[in-house]
Design a protein around this motif. Structure first.
Motif, PDB file in Angstrom:
ATOM      1  N   ASP A   1       0.813  -1.223   0.000  1.00 13.76           N
ATOM      2  CA  ASP A   1       0.000   0.000   0.000  1.00 13.76           C
ATOM      3  C   ASP A   1       0.844   1.271   0.000  1.00 13.76           C
ATOM      4  OD1 ASP A   1       0.998  -0.064   2.531  1.00 13.76           O
ATOM      5  OD2 ASP A   1      -0.933  -0.118   3.564  1.00 13.76           O
ATOM      6  N   GLY A   2       2.153   1.156  -0.150  1.00 10.18           N
ATOM      7  CA  GLY A   2       3.017   2.326  -0.254  1.00 10.18           C
ATOM      8  C   GLY A   2       3.611   2.781   1.058  1.00 10.18           C
ATOM      9  N   THR A   3       3.177   2.222   2.168  1.00  7.64           N
ATOM     10  CA  THR A   3       3.737   2.609   3.459  1.00  7.64           C
ATOM     11  C   THR A   3       4.904   1.683   3.805  1.00  7.64           C
ATOM     12  OG1 THR A   3       2.216   1.170   4.662  1.00  7.64           O
ATOM     13  CG2 THR A   3       1.513   3.453   4.276  1.00  7.64           C
ATOM     14  N   PHE A   4       5.796   2.191   4.650  1.00  7.84           N
ATOM     15  CA  PHE A   4       6.960   1.396   5.055  1.00  7.84           C
ATOM     16  C   PHE A   4       6.525   0.307   6.023  1.00  7.84           C
ATOM     17  CE2 PHE A   4      10.489   0.581   7.984  1.00  7.84           C
ATOM     18  CZ  PHE A   4      11.391   0.067   7.089  1.00  7.84           C
ATOM     19  N   ASP A   5       6.956  -0.906   5.750  1.00  7.88           N
ATOM     20  CA  ASP A   5       6.632  -2.044   6.606  1.00  7.88           C
ATOM     21  C   ASP A   5       7.939  -2.653   7.099  1.00  7.88           C
ATOM     22  OD1 ASP A   5       5.406  -4.105   7.916  1.00  7.88           O
ATOM     23  OD2 ASP A   5       4.883  -5.219   6.101  1.00  7.88           O
ATOM     24  N   PRO A   6       8.277  -2.481   8.379  1.00 10.22           N
ATOM     25  CA  PRO A   6       9.551  -3.024   8.877  1.00 10.22           C
ATOM     26  C   PRO A   6       9.594  -4.554   8.865  1.00 10.22           C
ATOM     27  CG  PRO A   6       8.263  -2.115  10.677  1.00 10.22           C
ATOM     28  CD  PRO A   6       7.547  -1.762   9.406  1.00 10.22           C
ATOM     29  N   GLU A   7       8.475  -5.197   8.631  1.00 11.50           N
ATOM     30  CA  GLU A   7       8.420  -6.654   8.581  1.00 11.50           C
ATOM     31  C   GLU A   7       9.199  -7.215   7.390  1.00 11.50           C
ATOM     32  OE1 GLU A   7       7.525 -10.386   9.969  1.00 11.50           O
ATOM     33  OE2 GLU A   7       7.286  -8.454  10.961  1.00 11.50           O
ATOM     34  N   ILE A   8       9.534  -6.370   6.395  1.00 12.24           N
ATOM     35  CA  ILE A   8      10.313  -6.861   5.254  1.00 12.24           C
ATOM     36  C   ILE A   8      11.729  -7.243   5.655  1.00 12.24           C
ATOM     37  CG2 ILE A   8       8.982  -5.550   3.574  1.00 12.24           C
ATOM     38  CD1 ILE A   8      11.326  -3.585   3.405  1.00 12.24           C
ATOM     39  N   PHE A   9      12.181  -6.805   6.820  1.00 14.37           N
ATOM     40  CA  PHE A   9      13.519  -7.134   7.296  1.00 14.37           C
ATOM     41  C   PHE A   9      13.519  -8.278   8.300  1.00 14.37           C
ATOM     42  CE2 PHE A   9      13.763  -2.561   6.217  1.00 14.37           C
ATOM     43  CZ  PHE A   9      14.615  -2.681   5.141  1.00 14.37           C
ATOM     44  N   SER A  10      12.447  -9.062   8.337  1.00 17.64           N
ATOM     45  CA  SER A  10      12.382 -10.160   9.299  1.00 17.64           C
ATOM     46  C   SER A  10      13.387 -11.253   8.930  1.00 17.64           C
ATOM     47  CB  SER A  10      10.975 -10.744   9.342  1.00 17.64           C
ATOM     48  OG  SER A  10      10.695 -11.449   8.159  1.00 17.64           O
ATOM     49  N   THR A  11      13.783 -12.000   9.931  1.00 24.57           N
ATOM     50  CA  THR A  11      14.754 -13.076   9.733  1.00 24.57           C
ATOM     51  C   THR A  11      14.228 -14.132   8.776  1.00 24.57           C
ATOM     52  OG1 THR A  11      15.552 -12.703  11.975  1.00 24.57           O
ATOM     53  CG2 THR A  11      16.158 -14.772  10.959  1.00 24.57           C
ATOM     54  N   MET A  12      12.939 -14.389   8.832  1.00 23.23           N
ATOM     55  CA  MET A  12      12.351 -15.398   7.953  1.00 23.23           C
ATOM     56  C   MET A  12      12.497 -14.997   6.485  1.00 23.23           C
ATOM     57  SD  MET A  12      10.765 -18.264   7.581  1.00 23.23           S
ATOM     58  CE  MET A  12      10.034 -18.722   9.110  1.00 23.23           C
ATOM     59  N   ARG A  13      12.320 -13.727   6.182  1.00 24.04           N
ATOM     60  CA  ARG A  13      12.345 -13.278   4.787  1.00 24.04           C
ATOM     61  C   ARG A  13      13.738 -13.083   4.224  1.00 24.04           C
ATOM     62  NH1 ARG A  13       7.412  -9.151   5.334  1.00 24.04           N
ATOM     63  NH2 ARG A  13       5.768 -10.691   5.129  1.00 24.04           N
ATOM     64  N   ILE A  14      14.694 -12.681   5.053  1.00 25.10           N
ATOM     65  CA  ILE A  14      16.008 -12.376   4.488  1.00 25.10           C
ATOM     66  C   ILE A  14      17.063 -13.428   4.787  1.00 25.10           C
ATOM     67  CG2 ILE A  14      15.565  -9.911   4.503  1.00 25.10           C
ATOM     68  CD1 ILE A  14      17.421  -9.653   6.897  1.00 25.10           C
ATOM     69  N   THR A  15      16.771 -14.387   5.669  1.00 26.24           N
ATOM     70  CA  THR A  15      17.770 -15.406   5.996  1.00 26.24           C
ATOM     71  C   THR A  15      17.238 -16.816   5.796  1.00 26.24           C
ATOM     72  OG1 THR A  15      18.705 -13.906   7.639  1.00 26.24           O
ATOM     73  CG2 THR A  15      19.360 -16.202   7.767  1.00 26.24           C
ATOM     74  N   ILE A  16      16.170 -17.152   6.469  1.00 28.42           N
ATOM     75  CA  ILE A  16      15.652 -18.518   6.456  1.00 28.42           C
ATOM     76  C   ILE A  16      15.120 -18.900   5.072  1.00 28.42           C
ATOM     77  CG2 ILE A  16      14.039 -20.125   7.536  1.00 28.42           C
ATOM     78  CD1 ILE A  16      16.108 -19.104   9.487  1.00 28.42           C
ATOM     79  N   GLY A  17      14.304 -18.048   4.476  1.00 31.97           N
ATOM     80  CA  GLY A  17      13.729 -18.334   3.157  1.00 31.97           C
ATOM     81  C   GLY A  17      14.769 -18.589   2.075  1.00 31.97           C
ATOM     82  N   PRO A  18      15.762 -17.688   1.931  1.00 30.15           N
ATOM     83  CA  PRO A  18      16.805 -17.953   0.929  1.00 30.15           C
ATOM     84  C   PRO A  18      17.616 -19.217   1.200  1.00 30.15           C
ATOM     85  CG  PRO A  18      16.812 -15.640   1.505  1.00 30.15           C
ATOM     86  CD  PRO A  18      15.869 -16.316   2.449  1.00 30.15           C
ATOM     87  N   MET A  19      17.854 -19.536   2.482  1.00 32.11           N
ATOM     88  CA  MET A  19      18.595 -20.753   2.798  1.00 32.11           C
ATOM     89  C   MET A  19      17.793 -22.000   2.425  1.00 32.11           C
ATOM     90  SD  MET A  19      20.640 -19.659   6.315  1.00 32.11           S
ATOM     91  CE  MET A  19      20.016 -21.033   7.170  1.00 32.11           C
ATOM     92  N   ILE A  20      16.491 -21.965   2.656  1.00 34.05           N
ATOM     93  CA  ILE A  20      15.638 -23.099   2.278  1.00 34.05           C
ATOM     94  C   ILE A  20      15.633 -23.264   0.763  1.00 34.05           C
ATOM     95  CG2 ILE A  20      13.257 -23.946   2.247  1.00 34.05           C
ATOM     96  CD1 ILE A  20      12.891 -22.640   4.996  1.00 34.05           C
ATOM     97  N   ALA A  21      15.486 -22.146   0.039  1.00 31.01           N
ATOM     98  CA  ALA A  21      15.478 -22.220  -1.428  1.00 31.01           C
ATOM     99  C   ALA A  21      16.821 -22.712  -1.962  1.00 31.01           C
ATOM    100  CB  ALA A  21      15.146 -20.842  -2.014  1.00 31.01           C
ATOM    101  N   LEU A  22      17.921 -22.243  -1.394  1.00 34.55           N
ATOM    102  CA  LEU A  22      19.243 -22.688  -1.829  1.00 34.55           C
ATOM    103  C   LEU A  22      19.422 -24.182  -1.564  1.00 34.55           C
ATOM    104  CD1 LEU A  22      21.953 -21.717  -3.002  1.00 34.55           C
ATOM    105  CD2 LEU A  22      22.729 -21.384  -0.654  1.00 34.55           C
ATOM    106  N   PHE A  23      18.964 -24.653  -0.401  1.00 34.17           N
ATOM    107  CA  PHE A  23      19.017 -26.082  -0.122  1.00 34.17           C
ATOM    108  C   PHE A  23      18.201 -26.864  -1.149  1.00 34.17           C
ATOM    109  CE2 PHE A  23      17.035 -29.818   1.851  1.00 34.17           C
ATOM    110  CZ  PHE A  23      18.177 -30.570   2.086  1.00 34.17           C
ATOM    111  N   GLY A  24      17.055 -26.307  -1.557  1.00 35.91           N
ATOM    112  CA  GLY A  24      16.235 -26.961  -2.572  1.00 35.91           C
ATOM    113  C   GLY A  24      16.960 -27.069  -3.903  1.00 35.91           C
ATOM    114  N   PHE A  25      17.696 -26.026  -4.283  1.00 38.90           N
ATOM    115  CA  PHE A  25      18.458 -26.084  -5.534  1.00 38.90           C
ATOM    116  C   PHE A  25      19.580 -27.116  -5.458  1.00 38.90           C
ATOM    117  CE2 PHE A  25      16.678 -21.774  -6.242  1.00 38.90           C
ATOM    118  CZ  PHE A  25      16.062 -22.048  -7.457  1.00 38.90           C
ATOM    119  N   PHE A  26      20.267 -27.189  -4.311  1.00 34.59           N
ATOM    120  CA  PHE A  26      21.295 -28.218  -4.135  1.00 34.59           C
ATOM    121  C   PHE A  26      20.681 -29.610  -4.157  1.00 34.59           C
ATOM    122  CE2 PHE A  26      24.069 -24.915  -1.926  1.00 34.59           C
ATOM    123  CZ  PHE A  26      24.877 -24.759  -3.034  1.00 34.59           C
TER     124      PHE A  26
END
Length: 78
Positions: free
Chosen positions: A37-62
């Protein structure tokens, strides 16, 4: 090594490929952002979105690479 199904990979490898695809999708779902909606959402910097999610996806590619390269014992030529 004769493949009776006419596919490039044995059935077991195809099942592993499907599992790897599910793992990749789970990783991308974990990275889905918040509202748009155009407002700043600090939830975009959560650990799940910037650390856990990419690690899961990378494990899936491996896991996908492993599923393509791995050959079951009964399919190997000795």
């Amino acid at each position: 090594m004769e493949n009776k199904t006419g596919l490039a990979l044995p059935t077991k490898n195809l099942k592993l490929l499907a599992i790897g695809l599910v793992i990749i999708v789970i990783g991308f779902i974990c990275m889905i952002g918040g509202n748009n909606d155009g407002t700043f959402d600090p939830e975009i910097f959560s650990t799940m979105r910037i650390t856990i999610g990419p690690m899961i996806a990378l494990f899936g590619f491996f896991f996908e690479i492993f599923a393509i390269v791995w050959m079951p014992k009964n399919e190997r030529e000795d």
